[in-house]
Design a protein around this motif. Structure first.
Motif, PDB file in Angstrom:
ATOM      1  N   PRO A   1       0.803  -1.225   0.000  1.00  0.00           N
ATOM      2  CA  PRO A   1       0.000   0.000   0.000  1.00  0.00           C
ATOM      3  C   PRO A   1       0.834   1.273   0.000  1.00  0.00           C
ATOM      4  O   PRO A   1       0.398   2.292  -0.537  1.00  0.00           O
ATOM      5  CB  PRO A   1      -0.832  -0.124   1.279  1.00  0.00           C
ATOM      6  CG  PRO A   1      -0.060  -1.067   2.155  1.00  0.00           C
ATOM      7  CD  PRO A   1       0.566  -2.037   1.215  1.00  0.00           C
ATOM      8  N   GLU A   2       2.042   1.212   0.565  1.00  0.00           N
ATOM      9  CA  GLU A   2       2.893   2.397   0.595  1.00  0.00           C
ATOM     10  C   GLU A   2       3.372   2.776  -0.814  1.00  0.00           C
ATOM     11  O   GLU A   2       3.767   3.924  -1.057  1.00  0.00           O
ATOM     12  CB  GLU A   2       4.093   2.165   1.522  1.00  0.00           C
ATOM     13  CG  GLU A   2       5.178   1.254   0.976  1.00  0.00           C
ATOM     14  CD  GLU A   2       4.801  -0.220   0.897  1.00  0.00           C
ATOM     15  OE1 GLU A   2       5.539  -0.996   0.269  1.00  0.00           O
ATOM     16  OE2 GLU A   2       3.759  -0.601   1.482  1.00  0.00           O
ATOM     17  N   ALA A   3       3.323   1.798  -1.742  1.00  0.00           N
ATOM     18  CA  ALA A   3       3.730   2.037  -3.130  1.00  0.00           C
ATOM     19  C   ALA A   3       2.540   1.890  -4.075  1.00  0.00           C
ATOM     20  O   ALA A   3       2.721   1.613  -5.255  1.00  0.00           O
ATOM     21  CB  ALA A   3       4.837   1.073  -3.528  1.00  0.00           C
ATOM     22  N   MET A   4       1.339   2.101  -3.551  1.00  0.00           N
ATOM     23  CA  MET A   4       0.100   1.949  -4.326  1.00  0.00           C
ATOM     24  C   MET A   4       0.037   0.576  -4.988  1.00  0.00           C
ATOM     25  O   MET A   4      -0.460   0.417  -6.105  1.00  0.00           O
ATOM     26  CB  MET A   4      -0.034   3.073  -5.360  1.00  0.00           C
ATOM     27  CG  MET A   4      -0.128   4.461  -4.727  1.00  0.00           C
ATOM     28  SD  MET A   4      -0.375   5.786  -5.909  1.00  0.00           S
ATOM     29  CE  MET A   4      -2.049   5.473  -6.469  1.00  0.00           C
ATOM     30  N   ASN A   5       0.555  -0.425  -4.259  1.00  0.00           N
ATOM     31  CA  ASN A   5       0.535  -1.816  -4.701  1.00  0.00           C
ATOM     32  C   ASN A   5       1.181  -1.993  -6.077  1.00  0.00           C
ATOM     33  O   ASN A   5       0.741  -2.829  -6.888  1.00  0.00           O
ATOM     34  CB  ASN A   5      -0.896  -2.361  -4.689  1.00  0.00           C
ATOM     35  CG  ASN A   5      -1.515  -2.295  -3.312  1.00  0.00           C
ATOM     36  OD1 ASN A   5      -0.883  -2.638  -2.316  1.00  0.00           O
ATOM     37  ND2 ASN A   5      -2.742  -1.810  -3.224  1.00  0.00           N
ATOM     38  N   ALA A   6       2.218  -1.196  -6.351  1.00  0.00           N
ATOM     39  CA  ALA A   6       2.926  -1.285  -7.627  1.00  0.00           C
ATOM     40  C   ALA A   6       3.506  -2.681  -7.812  1.00  0.00           C
ATOM     41  O   ALA A   6       3.945  -3.334  -6.864  1.00  0.00           O
ATOM     42  CB  ALA A   6       4.031  -0.233  -7.689  1.00  0.00           C
ATOM     43  N   LEU A   7       3.512  -3.119  -9.072  1.00  0.00           N
ATOM     44  CA  LEU A   7       3.889  -4.487  -9.405  1.00  0.00           C
ATOM     45  C   LEU A   7       5.399  -4.602  -9.606  1.00  0.00           C
ATOM     46  O   LEU A   7       5.903  -4.596 -10.726  1.00  0.00           O
ATOM     47  CB  LEU A   7       3.137  -4.939 -10.656  1.00  0.00           C
ATOM     48  CG  LEU A   7       1.606  -4.947 -10.517  1.00  0.00           C
ATOM     49  CD1 LEU A   7       0.946  -5.051 -11.882  1.00  0.00           C
ATOM     50  CD2 LEU A   7       1.161  -6.073  -9.598  1.00  0.00           C
TER      51      LEU A   7
ATOM     52  N   ALA B   1      -6.738   1.819 -10.746  1.00  0.00           N
ATOM     53  CA  ALA B   1      -6.115   0.742 -11.526  1.00  0.00           C
ATOM     54  C   ALA B   1      -5.488   1.440 -12.724  1.00  0.00           C
ATOM     55  O   ALA B   1      -6.183   1.827 -13.661  1.00  0.00           O
ATOM     56  CB  ALA B   1      -7.150  -0.284 -11.957  1.00  0.00           C
ATOM     57  N   ILE B   2      -4.183   1.622 -12.671  1.00  0.00           N
ATOM     58  CA  ILE B   2      -3.497   2.475 -13.642  1.00  0.00           C
ATOM     59  C   ILE B   2      -2.576   1.651 -14.536  1.00  0.00           C
ATOM     60  O   ILE B   2      -1.785   0.842 -14.046  1.00  0.00           O
ATOM     61  CB  ILE B   2      -2.678   3.567 -12.929  1.00  0.00           C
ATOM     62  CG1 ILE B   2      -3.566   4.397 -11.996  1.00  0.00           C
ATOM     63  CG2 ILE B   2      -1.986   4.475 -13.936  1.00  0.00           C
ATOM     64  CD1 ILE B   2      -2.795   5.392 -11.141  1.00  0.00           C
ATOM     65  N   THR B   3      -2.686   1.842 -15.836  1.00  0.00           N
ATOM     66  CA  THR B   3      -1.785   1.294 -16.841  1.00  0.00           C
ATOM     67  C   THR B   3      -1.664  -0.225 -16.666  1.00  0.00           C
ATOM     68  O   THR B   3      -2.598  -0.945 -16.973  1.00  0.00           O
ATOM     69  CB  THR B   3      -0.432   2.027 -16.805  1.00  0.00           C
ATOM     70  OG1 THR B   3      -0.702   3.437 -16.769  1.00  0.00           O
ATOM     71  CG2 THR B   3       0.402   1.749 -18.019  1.00  0.00           C
ATOM     72  N   GLY B   4      -0.524  -0.734 -16.170  1.00  0.00           N
ATOM     73  CA  GLY B   4      -0.399  -2.170 -15.970  1.00  0.00           C
ATOM     74  C   GLY B   4      -1.421  -2.703 -14.983  1.00  0.00           C
ATOM     75  O   GLY B   4      -1.849  -3.857 -15.086  1.00  0.00           O
ATOM     76  N   GLY B   5      -1.841  -1.879 -14.034  1.00  0.00           N
ATOM     77  CA  GLY B   5      -2.890  -2.276 -13.101  1.00  0.00           C
ATOM     78  C   GLY B   5      -4.238  -2.396 -13.795  1.00  0.00           C
ATOM     79  O   GLY B   5      -5.057  -3.256 -13.458  1.00  0.00           O
TER      80      GLY B   5
END
Length: 258
Positions: free
Chosen positions: A19-25, A106-110
């Motif tokens: 969550p601290e990284a907006m759940n970046a993959l 939900a952005i780009t890859g998300g």
């Protein structure tokens, strides 16, 4: 980075937990997601999976751009075909239904990860955006082909060529998501759908999902031929006793719901 729970019989809840990284993959998270989905796919106790993000800010913001900026080979992830690197393919490789519970952006890859799921339930605060063009990356996880097939080429071009956000209500009106619920109702709604699916025989879930997915990739004529071929083969093994047993179960469920 990934939490796995069993909220009810036959249902697995998978949470992207950065969550601290907006759940970046990140690379590690992508690998862990693939391994987890592969394990759940092979677990006979699991029939349906819910995928969500930790916190209320993001489902996932897509690839970890900070990580990409510091890794000379990081951009290869945008075009990866290995499910351990490409989370959309990790979801598509799962034979069991995967429900996206989109709790934030939900952005780009998300966005691509959500599109890979079989059902999308969105919080009223959820938003979707394709910022590939704005960050100078071409989609490689399916968005450029799946999005126009879902909402039409004109709307898809509006989203992809502006990078603007699409709110949850409009996403529903455009046919992008199955339903929109208030934030507090997101997980109950997604888990209820998963629980309903989990009441179906595991083999039937796998057969029916594959029939829809494989047929949708074909022309209507070829899809109908595929349905006939698979249906004929499967139904040849169904006995009258099996039909009667399941008919009674359907009637009992109908009475219980009333």
């Amino acid at each position: 980075m990934l939490l796995v729970d069993a909220p009810s019989d036959g249902v697995a809840l998978v949470t992207l937990n950065r969550p601290e990284a907006m759940n970046a993959l990140s690379k590690a998270l992508r690998a862990e997601l693939h391994e987890t989905l592969r394990r759940l796919d092979g677990d006979p106790a699991v029939r349906a999976i819910v995928l969500t993000g930790a916190g209320d800010r993001a489902f996932t913001a897509g690839l970890d751009l900070k990580e990409l900026g510091s890794d000379p080979d990081g951009m290869q992830a945008a075009n990866a075909t290995d499910p351990a690197e490409n989370p959309a393919r990790a979801v598509l490789a799962c034979r069991k239904p995967v429900i996206a519970a989109v709790n934030g952006v939900a952005i780009t890859g998300g966005f691509e990860l959500a599109l890979a799921c079989d059902v999308i339930v969105a919080s009223a605060s959820a938003r979707f955006a394709d910022t590939h063009a704005r960050v100078g990356i071409t989609p490689g996880w399916g968005l450029s082909q799946k999005l126009p097939r879902l909402i039409g080429p004109y709307r898809a071009k509006e989203l992809s060529l502006t990078g603007n956000f699409l709110d949850a209500r409009t996403a529903y009106e455009w046919g992008l998501v199955n339903r929109v619920v208030e934030p507090a109702e997101l997980m109950p709604a997604a888990l209820k759908i998963a629980a309903d699916m989990a009441q179906i025989d595991a083999d039937m879930l796998i057969v029916q999902k594959a029939l829809i997915d494989d047929g949708y990739a074909l022309s209507l004529q070829d899809g109908l031929a595929l349905e006939h071929e698979r249906s004929s083969r499967h139904n040849a093994g169904v006995t009258p006793e099996m039909v009667e047993e399941r008919r009674a179960a359907v009637q009992a469920r109908s009475r219980a719901q009333k």
